[in-house]
Motif scaffolding. Structure first.
Motif, PDB file in Angstrom:
ATOM      1  N   ARG A   1       0.812  -1.223   0.000  1.00 56.71           N
ATOM      2  CA  ARG A   1       0.000   0.000   0.000  1.00 56.71           C
ATOM      3  C   ARG A   1       0.846   1.274   0.000  1.00 56.71           C
ATOM      4  N   SER A   2       1.942   1.290  -0.751  1.00 57.24           N
ATOM      5  CA  SER A   2       2.840   2.459  -0.855  1.00 57.24           C
ATOM      6  C   SER A   2       3.710   2.672   0.373  1.00 57.24           C
ATOM      7  N   ARG A   3       3.770   1.708   1.286  1.00 62.07           N
ATOM      8  CA  ARG A   3       4.582   1.883   2.499  1.00 62.07           C
ATOM      9  C   ARG A   3       6.053   2.114   2.178  1.00 62.07           C
ATOM     10  N   ASN A   4       6.529   1.636   1.029  1.00 60.92           N
ATOM     11  CA  ASN A   4       7.948   1.787   0.699  1.00 60.92           C
ATOM     12  C   ASN A   4       8.241   2.945  -0.257  1.00 60.92           C
ATOM     13  N   VAL A   5       7.289   3.871  -0.453  1.00 62.16           N
ATOM     14  CA  VAL A   5       7.572   5.038  -1.306  1.00 62.16           C
ATOM     15  C   VAL A   5       7.091   6.357  -0.697  1.00 62.16           C
ATOM     16  N   PRO A   6       7.184   6.566   0.611  1.00 66.31           N
ATOM     17  CA  PRO A   6       6.747   7.856   1.161  1.00 66.31           C
ATOM     18  C   PRO A   6       7.758   8.966   0.889  1.00 66.31           C
ATOM     19  N   ILE A   7       7.304  10.203   1.064  1.00 63.11           N
ATOM     20  CA  ILE A   7       8.153  11.392   0.977  1.00 63.11           C
ATOM     21  C   ILE A   7       7.956  12.161   2.268  1.00 63.11           C
ATOM     22  N   THR A   8       9.041  12.604   2.906  1.00 63.44           N
ATOM     23  CA  THR A   8       8.930  13.238   4.216  1.00 63.44           C
ATOM     24  C   THR A   8       9.558  14.633   4.216  1.00 63.44           C
ATOM     25  N   SER A   9       8.946  15.515   4.985  1.00 63.36           N
ATOM     26  CA  SER A   9       9.476  16.867   5.190  1.00 63.36           C
ATOM     27  C   SER A   9      10.398  16.881   6.413  1.00 63.36           C
ATOM     28  N   ASN A  10      11.134  17.976   6.595  1.00 66.17           N
ATOM     29  CA  ASN A  10      12.016  18.167   7.764  1.00 66.17           C
ATOM     30  C   ASN A  10      13.038  17.032   7.875  1.00 66.17           C
ATOM     31  N   ASN A  11      13.567  16.634   6.722  1.00 65.53           N
ATOM     32  CA  ASN A  11      14.398  15.438   6.634  1.00 65.53           C
ATOM     33  C   ASN A  11      15.881  15.808   6.716  1.00 65.53           C
ATOM     34  N   ILE A  12      16.636  15.086   7.541  1.00 68.18           N
ATOM     35  CA  ILE A  12      18.096  15.198   7.600  1.00 68.18           C
ATOM     36  C   ILE A  12      18.661  13.885   7.084  1.00 68.18           C
ATOM     37  N   GLU A  13      19.513  13.944   6.077  1.00 62.97           N
ATOM     38  CA  GLU A  13      19.990  12.724   5.426  1.00 62.97           C
ATOM     39  C   GLU A  13      21.504  12.719   5.281  1.00 62.97           C
ATOM     40  N   TYR A  14      22.096  11.535   5.500  1.00 65.99           N
ATOM     41  CA  TYR A  14      23.528  11.334   5.241  1.00 65.99           C
ATOM     42  C   TYR A  14      23.687  10.145   4.321  1.00 65.99           C
ATOM     43  N   GLN A  15      24.489  10.319   3.263  1.00 71.96           N
ATOM     44  CA  GLN A  15      24.851   9.242   2.357  1.00 71.96           C
ATOM     45  C   GLN A  15      26.369   9.181   2.262  1.00 71.96           C
TER      46      GLN A  15
END
Length: 369
Positions: free
Chosen positions: A144-158
């Motif tokens: 049910r789209s659980r693996n494609v959300p988009i989130t705000s206020n996101n901090i990301e490290y790659q």
């Protein structure tokens, strides 16, 4: 003297341009799709044929930029908006123009990239282990789209690759007073995830753990706000890629009596016949644990989905595609071939009636620029 000044200015401009860049990019995807067992009300169903955008890949446009600031460091930004080619609308109905990405950060080839802003949630990284590449009919459907959300206020490290290993981590803040886990209306609460990947010429392994909380700071719906354990693998055999994955979802704050866990499996392959022609196929299976359902929660049950697809590249930037899928539901389940909402009455008539099978197909053109 004027000629000399003109030369200095030209060199200065060239130097400035060499240190920064901005790229306009995008994807335009349009075609037709067919879906059986669409609900029309009062317990009746019908088939539907429509013109549709973004079946194979999300139509979007964006700006991607980098400015070198010395010492191997660069400031990067990315603004990206979804768009619908059939209606010409962009962004979202709530007025969010850059609905997919709006972020800025710092990158270093040795130490990695750190960004802040709106971004694809870490669970989207499952696409690289999905034979159908998270198209409309793919690994997104039975969760049910659980693996494609988009989130705000996101901090990301790659991270960069260290001997084949790489790290990806995200932390999403709710930004609300009175509760650290809370979120704004129509947004998620505090959420997070971490992922480790190992890749070499023969295979790729990926493990992931993530949590998505609802606006009340709770994990209350297995396919909407829950914790996820994911493991997947690719095996590369020249023109053939074999792929398999497993996901366990749990929502410990679900109301008593409702189903609160699910397991999702898939296996499939991609095969490139020629540099232009490719085929892909997969089998997906979901099992929802014990418990009842309601308007927004799926009950205990299971479903299996079978998908076959093909692409033909007419150039480096343009391809034609066709995909067909069929889902078989257990007696109480109403999973669709597409990634629709869970529950029996969740503003989504594209789910079949409980226990019904459903077939879908689409074809179209996808152009990248």
């Amino acid at each position: 003297m004027l000629a000399g000044l003109a030369g200095v200015c030209a060199l200065a401009c060239a130097s400035a341009l060499a240190q920064s860049s901005v790229t306009l990019y995008g994807v335009a995807d349009a075609g037709f799709d067919y879906l059986s067992q669409v609900q029309t009300g009062n317990g009746t169903t019908a088939s539907r044929l429509r013109a549709q955008s973004s079946d194979w890949g999300a139509s979007r446009f964006g700006l991607l930029g980098r400015e070198d600031i010395g010492g191997g460091y660069g400031v990067v930004f990315n603004l990206e908006s979804g768009t619908n080619l059939m209606s010409g609308t962009a962004g979202e109905s709530n007025g969010r123009l850059f609905s997919r990405k709006a972020l800025v950060g710092v990158q270093n080839d040795r130490y990695g990239k750190l960004t802040m802003g709106r971004n694809l949630f870490i669970a989207n990284d499952q696409w690289g282990l999905d034979p159908m590449l998270q198209e409309a009919y793919s690994s997104t459907a039975l969760v049910r789209s659980r693996n494609v959300p988009i989130t705000s206020n996101n901090i990301e490290y790659q991270s960069p690759s260290w001997g084949g290993f790489s790290l990806h981590a995200q932390y999403t803040l709710g930004n609300q007073a009175g509760g650290f886990n809370l979120g704004a209306a129509n947004e998620v609460g505090r959420s997070d995830g971490i992922q480790i990947t190992y890749r070499n010429y023969l295979f790729m392994l990926r493990g992931m753990y993530d949590e998505i909380r609802d606006a009340n700071g709770r994990m209350s719906n297995v396919f909407v706000s829950s914790r996820e354990f994911f493991a997947g693998a690719n095996v590369y055999l020249n023109a053939l890629t074999l792929q398999a994955a497993y996901t366990h979802l749990s929502a410990p704050d679900t109301a008593a009596g409702l189903a609160r866990n699910a397991d999702h499996y898939w296996a499939g392959a991609q095969y490139r016949v020629t540099p232009a022609l490719a085929f892909d196929g997969a089998v997906y299976y979901v099992h929802v644990g014990s418990g009842a359902g309601d308007a927004t929660h799926d009950p205990s049950g299971h479903a299996a989905m079978f998908v076959l697809g093909s692409t033909y590249s007419v150039s480096k930037r343009t391809l034609l595609y066709a995909t067909v899928a069929h889902v078989r539901n257990a007696s109480g389940s109403n999973f669709s071939v597409a990634n629709n909402n869970p529950g029996t009455n969740n503003s989504n008539l594209d789910n079949p009636l409980p226990g019904r099978s459903q077939t879908g197909a689409y074809m179209g053109i996808n152009h990248s620029f």
